[in-house]
Write a protein that holds these residues in place. Sequence first.
Motif, mmCIF file in Angstrom:
data_model
loop_
_atom_site.group_PDB
_atom_site.id
_atom_site.type_symbol
_atom_site.label_atom_id
_atom_site.label_comp_id
_atom_site.label_asym_id
_atom_site.label_seq_id
_atom_site.Cartn_x
_atom_site.Cartn_y
_atom_site.Cartn_z
ATOM 1 N N PRO A 24 0.835 -1.211 0.000
ATOM 2 C CA PRO A 24 0.000 0.000 0.000
ATOM 3 C C PRO A 24 0.866 1.256 0.000
ATOM 4 O O PRO A 24 2.014 1.229 0.453
ATOM 5 C CB PRO A 24 -0.817 -0.121 1.286
ATOM 6 C CG PRO A 24 -0.060 -1.064 2.157
ATOM 7 C CD PRO A 24 0.721 -1.965 1.244
ATOM 8 N N GLY A 25 0.306 2.335 -0.484
ATOM 9 C CA GLY A 25 1.044 3.592 -0.603
ATOM 10 C C GLY A 25 1.568 4.143 0.702
ATOM 11 O O GLY A 25 2.624 4.764 0.731
ATOM 12 N N ARG A 26 0.873 3.915 1.785
ATOM 13 C CA ARG A 26 1.320 4.496 3.063
ATOM 14 C C ARG A 26 2.486 3.735 3.684
ATOM 15 O O ARG A 26 3.088 4.183 4.639
ATOM 16 C CB ARG A 26 0.165 4.586 4.056
ATOM 17 C CG ARG A 26 -0.257 3.241 4.638
ATOM 18 C CD ARG A 26 -1.173 3.412 5.790
ATOM 19 N NE ARG A 26 -0.444 3.995 6.889
ATOM 20 C CZ ARG A 26 -0.765 3.883 8.147
ATOM 21 N NH1 ARG A 26 -1.823 3.234 8.485
ATOM 22 N NH2 ARG A 26 -0.038 4.435 9.089
ATOM 23 N N LEU A 27 2.815 2.564 3.150
ATOM 24 C CA LEU A 27 3.899 1.749 3.683
ATOM 25 C C LEU A 27 5.235 2.235 3.131
ATOM 26 O O LEU A 27 5.355 2.539 1.949
ATOM 27 C CB LEU A 27 3.679 0.284 3.285
ATOM 28 C CG LEU A 27 4.744 -0.680 3.793
ATOM 29 C CD1 LEU A 27 4.094 -1.830 4.519
ATOM 30 C CD2 LEU A 27 5.568 -1.192 2.644
ATOM 31 N N THR A 28 6.226 2.300 3.992
ATOM 32 C CA THR A 28 7.575 2.673 3.582
ATOM 33 C C THR A 28 8.447 1.428 3.561
ATOM 34 O O THR A 28 8.546 0.723 4.567
ATOM 35 C CB THR A 28 8.182 3.703 4.566
ATOM 36 O OG1 THR A 28 7.320 4.844 4.623
ATOM 37 C CG2 THR A 28 9.567 4.113 4.140
ATOM 38 N N LEU A 29 9.044 1.163 2.410
ATOM 39 C CA LEU A 29 9.969 0.035 2.299
ATOM 40 C C LEU A 29 11.333 0.459 2.820
ATOM 41 O O LEU A 29 11.795 1.572 2.534
ATOM 42 C CB LEU A 29 10.077 -0.415 0.843
ATOM 43 C CG LEU A 29 8.813 -1.017 0.237
ATOM 44 C CD1 LEU A 29 9.017 -1.284 -1.245
ATOM 45 C CD2 LEU A 29 8.423 -2.292 0.961
ATOM 46 N N VAL A 30 11.965 -0.411 3.593
ATOM 47 C CA VAL A 30 13.282 -0.106 4.162
ATOM 48 C C VAL A 30 14.246 -1.259 3.895
ATOM 49 O O VAL A 30 13.833 -2.401 3.720
ATOM 50 C CB VAL A 30 13.206 0.171 5.686
ATOM 51 C CG1 VAL A 30 12.362 1.408 5.976
ATOM 52 C CG2 VAL A 30 12.666 -1.031 6.445
ATOM 53 N N ASP A 31 15.529 -0.924 3.876
ATOM 54 C CA ASP A 31 16.566 -1.952 3.780
ATOM 55 C C ASP A 31 17.103 -2.200 5.187
ATOM 56 O O ASP A 31 16.635 -1.597 6.165
ATOM 57 C CB ASP A 31 17.661 -1.540 2.795
ATOM 58 C CG ASP A 31 18.314 -0.206 3.154
ATOM 59 O OD1 ASP A 31 18.114 0.308 4.283
ATOM 60 O OD2 ASP A 31 19.039 0.330 2.298
ATOM 61 N N TYR A 32 18.095 -3.073 5.299
ATOM 62 C CA TYR A 32 18.607 -3.413 6.635
ATOM 63 C C TYR A 32 19.260 -2.228 7.355
ATOM 64 O O TYR A 32 19.027 -2.047 8.557
ATOM 65 C CB TYR A 32 19.543 -4.620 6.567
ATOM 66 C CG TYR A 32 18.769 -5.913 6.477
ATOM 67 C CD1 TYR A 32 18.163 -6.468 7.598
ATOM 68 C CD2 TYR A 32 18.602 -6.564 5.257
ATOM 69 C CE1 TYR A 32 17.429 -7.639 7.511
ATOM 70 C CE2 TYR A 32 17.869 -7.737 5.168
ATOM 71 C CZ TYR A 32 17.288 -8.267 6.303
ATOM 72 O OH TYR A 32 16.553 -9.428 6.219
ATOM 73 N N PRO A 33 20.040 -1.386 6.680
ATOM 74 C CA PRO A 33 20.577 -0.220 7.390
ATOM 75 C C PRO A 33 19.477 0.710 7.916
ATOM 76 O O PRO A 33 19.579 1.251 9.019
ATOM 77 C CB PRO A 33 21.450 0.478 6.339
ATOM 78 C CG PRO A 33 21.876 -0.627 5.425
ATOM 79 C CD PRO A 33 20.670 -1.543 5.361
#
Length: 99
Positions: free
Chosen positions: A74-83
Amino acid sequence: MATLHVLSHSPFTDSRLSSCLRILGNQDALLLCGDAVYALQASSAQRQALELMPESIALYALDEDVRARGLVHPGRLTLVDYPAFVALSCQYDKVNTWL
């Protein structure tokens, strides 16, 4: 006190996600990783519950886990990496991992 809640278990095997959603505070955040990203499946009750969370509660997911499962987020979700996951852990007062 703001808390980062981290879920890694499938929302289809137990009630951790629903339990977590009940106690989230307005300053808290939720990070989905591992099989917990299955909560993002379109048209699922779990995704609807995530979309109904107050906007003040930040929603994150590990990019690698979302991509590995071929999910659309969904648009409100922020994808993040491990750092970024580590940075989030330092940003919040507490980290609660739902084991």
